[in-house]
Design a protein around this motif. Sequence first.
Motif, PDB file in Angstrom:
ATOM      1  N   ALA A  13      -0.875  16.423   4.359  1.00  0.00           N
ATOM      2  CA  ALA A  13       0.122  16.025   3.296  1.00  0.00           C
ATOM      3  C   ALA A  13       0.453  14.496   3.509  1.00  0.00           C
ATOM      4  N   ALA A  14       0.589  13.850   4.567  1.00  0.00           N
ATOM      5  CA  ALA A  14       0.894  12.655   4.542  1.00  0.00           C
ATOM      6  C   ALA A  14      -0.429  11.973   4.132  1.00  0.00           C
ATOM      7  N   GLU A  15      -1.632  11.972   4.551  1.00  0.00           N
ATOM      8  CA  GLU A  15      -2.744  11.644   4.170  1.00  0.00           C
ATOM      9  C   GLU A  15      -2.841  11.626   2.283  1.00  0.00           C
ATOM     10  N   LEU A  16      -2.643  12.784   1.854  1.00  0.00           N
ATOM     11  CA  LEU A  16      -2.664  12.999   0.592  1.00  0.00           C
ATOM     12  C   LEU A  16      -1.618  12.164  -0.538  1.00  0.00           C
ATOM     13  N   PHE A  17      -0.246  12.115   0.106  1.00  0.00           N
ATOM     14  CA  PHE A  17       0.757  11.336  -0.516  1.00  0.00           C
ATOM     15  C   PHE A  17       0.524  10.014  -0.604  1.00  0.00           C
ATOM     16  N   SER A  18       0.167   9.420   0.721  1.00  0.00           N
ATOM     17  CA  SER A  18      -0.335   7.950   0.705  1.00  0.00           C
ATOM     18  C   SER A  18      -1.317   7.721   0.046  1.00  0.00           C
ATOM     19  N   SER A  19      -2.256   8.386  -0.096  1.00  0.00           N
ATOM     20  CA  SER A  19      -3.527   8.091  -1.049  1.00  0.00           C
ATOM     21  C   SER A  19      -3.104   8.187  -2.548  1.00  0.00           C
ATOM     22  N   TYR A  20      -2.206   8.871  -3.168  1.00  0.00           N
ATOM     23  CA  TYR A  20      -2.058   8.852  -4.586  1.00  0.00           C
ATOM     24  C   TYR A  20      -0.731   8.317  -4.739  1.00  0.00           C
ATOM     25  N   VAL A  42      13.003  18.243  -7.396  1.00  0.00           N
ATOM     26  CA  VAL A  42      13.454  16.832  -6.758  1.00  0.00           C
ATOM     27  C   VAL A  42      12.783  15.971  -6.578  1.00  0.00           C
ATOM     28  N   THR A  43      13.060  14.580  -6.388  1.00  0.00           N
ATOM     29  CA  THR A  43      12.333  13.451  -6.195  1.00  0.00           C
ATOM     30  C   THR A  43      12.793  12.720  -5.210  1.00  0.00           C
ATOM     31  N   MET A  44      11.963  11.881  -4.478  1.00  0.00           N
ATOM     32  CA  MET A  44      12.168  11.302  -3.047  1.00  0.00           C
ATOM     33  C   MET A  44      11.159  10.226  -3.072  1.00  0.00           C
ATOM     34  N   PRO A  45      11.524   9.193  -2.298  1.00  0.00           N
ATOM     35  CA  PRO A  45      10.691   7.897  -1.997  1.00  0.00           C
ATOM     36  C   PRO A  45       9.369   8.748  -1.021  1.00  0.00           C
ATOM     37  N   LEU A  46       8.467   7.985  -1.126  1.00  0.00           N
ATOM     38  CA  LEU A  46       7.225   8.648  -0.320  1.00  0.00           C
ATOM     39  C   LEU A  46       7.378   8.543   0.956  1.00  0.00           C
ATOM     40  N   ASP A  47       7.947   7.734   1.682  1.00  0.00           N
ATOM     41  CA  ASP A  47       8.078   7.550   3.009  1.00  0.00           C
ATOM     42  C   ASP A  47       9.115   9.035   3.642  1.00  0.00           C
ATOM     43  N   VAL A  48      10.127   9.323   2.785  1.00  0.00           N
ATOM     44  CA  VAL A  48      10.977  10.608   2.859  1.00  0.00           C
ATOM     45  C   VAL A  48      10.174  11.636   2.695  1.00  0.00           C
ATOM     46  N   SER A  82       6.153   2.287  -2.437  1.00  0.00           N
ATOM     47  CA  SER A  82       7.214   1.954  -3.135  1.00  0.00           C
ATOM     48  C   SER A  82       7.577   2.946  -4.133  1.00  0.00           C
ATOM     49  N   GLU A  83       6.650   4.013  -4.394  1.00  0.00           N
ATOM     50  CA  GLU A  83       6.879   4.972  -5.360  1.00  0.00           C
ATOM     51  C   GLU A  83       7.521   6.257  -5.004  1.00  0.00           C
ATOM     52  N   ARG A  84       8.146   7.007  -5.847  1.00  0.00           N
ATOM     53  CA  ARG A  84       8.601   8.275  -5.640  1.00  0.00           C
ATOM     54  C   ARG A  84       7.803   9.122  -5.802  1.00  0.00           C
ATOM     55  N   ILE A  85       7.874  10.380  -5.033  1.00  0.00           N
ATOM     56  CA  ILE A  85       7.107  11.718  -5.908  1.00  0.00           C
ATOM     57  C   ILE A  85       7.986  12.822  -6.190  1.00  0.00           C
ATOM     58  N   ALA A  86       7.344  13.641  -7.288  1.00  0.00           N
ATOM     59  CA  ALA A  86       8.262  14.691  -7.358  1.00  0.00           C
ATOM     60  C   ALA A  86       7.740  15.987  -6.927  1.00  0.00           C
ATOM     61  N   HIS A 136       4.014  15.499  -7.422  1.00  0.00           N
ATOM     62  CA  HIS A 136       3.243  14.537  -8.576  1.00  0.00           C
ATOM     63  C   HIS A 136       4.000  13.227  -8.256  1.00  0.00           C
ATOM     64  N   PRO A 137       3.046  12.212  -7.718  1.00  0.00           N
ATOM     65  CA  PRO A 137       3.666  10.774  -7.755  1.00  0.00           C
ATOM     66  C   PRO A 137       3.830  10.184  -8.813  1.00  0.00           C
ATOM     67  N   LEU A 138       5.294   9.801  -9.252  1.00  0.00           N
ATOM     68  CA  LEU A 138       5.635   9.293 -10.273  1.00  0.00           C
ATOM     69  C   LEU A 138       5.096   8.174 -10.755  1.00  0.00           C
ATOM     70  N   GLY A 139       4.812   8.078 -11.972  1.00  0.00           N
ATOM     71  CA  GLY A 139       4.084   6.858 -12.431  1.00  0.00           C
ATOM     72  C   GLY A 139       2.525   6.959 -12.306  1.00  0.00           C
ATOM     73  N   GLY A 140       2.012   8.082 -11.881  1.00  0.00           N
ATOM     74  CA  GLY A 140       0.629   8.308 -11.518  1.00  0.00           C
ATOM     75  C   GLY A 140      -0.150   9.078 -12.377  1.00  0.00           C
ATOM     76  N   SER A 141      -1.226   9.735 -12.200  1.00  0.00           N
ATOM     77  CA  SER A 141      -1.866  10.470 -13.213  1.00  0.00           C
ATOM     78  C   SER A 141      -2.376  11.724 -12.505  1.00  0.00           C
ATOM     79  N   VAL A 142      -1.680  11.975 -11.218  1.00  0.00           N
ATOM     80  CA  VAL A 142      -2.388  13.034 -10.292  1.00  0.00           C
ATOM     81  C   VAL A 142      -1.358  14.171 -10.201  1.00  0.00           C
TER      82      VAL A 142
END
Length: 124
Positions: free
Chosen positions: A50-57, A76-82, A61-65, A100-106
């Motif tokens: 998960a850490a690799e996937l989150f960081s890859s996509y 919920v949404t949170m900063p990537l590092d959280v 500075s992004e948030r993920i949902a 879903h990394p917010l602002g992304g298409s994945v």
Amino acid sequence: MKLDFAENRALAAATLGRFPAATGDVIDFGATPFEDRHWWDDEEHWTRMAAELFSSYAERSERIAVIWGNYLMPTVTMPLDVAVRHTRDILDAGPHFWIHPLGGSVLIECLMDGQVTVVKIPSS
């Protein structure tokens, strides 16, 4: 940050709503090509993957949902590092969810059998 009902519906429409469902709320990957697929074996393996996937996509500075398969749980949404620090907590809260990394298409679908599928969200 917990999304309210309207925010949750808008995010679901922009992500999950663009895919055909197989059974229930699982994406039909027979009808939708995916980017990548992984399997985790245990919580330690999930944490690393998960850490690799989150960081890859997502950018640092992004948030993920996190959109849960259990619709009683709010998105919920949170900063990537959280998210990276709490990957095990996310899994423990509900083993069927989408990231879903917010602002992304994945979109990353995580199922309780350990299957993790990365898919590009089709444009509307």
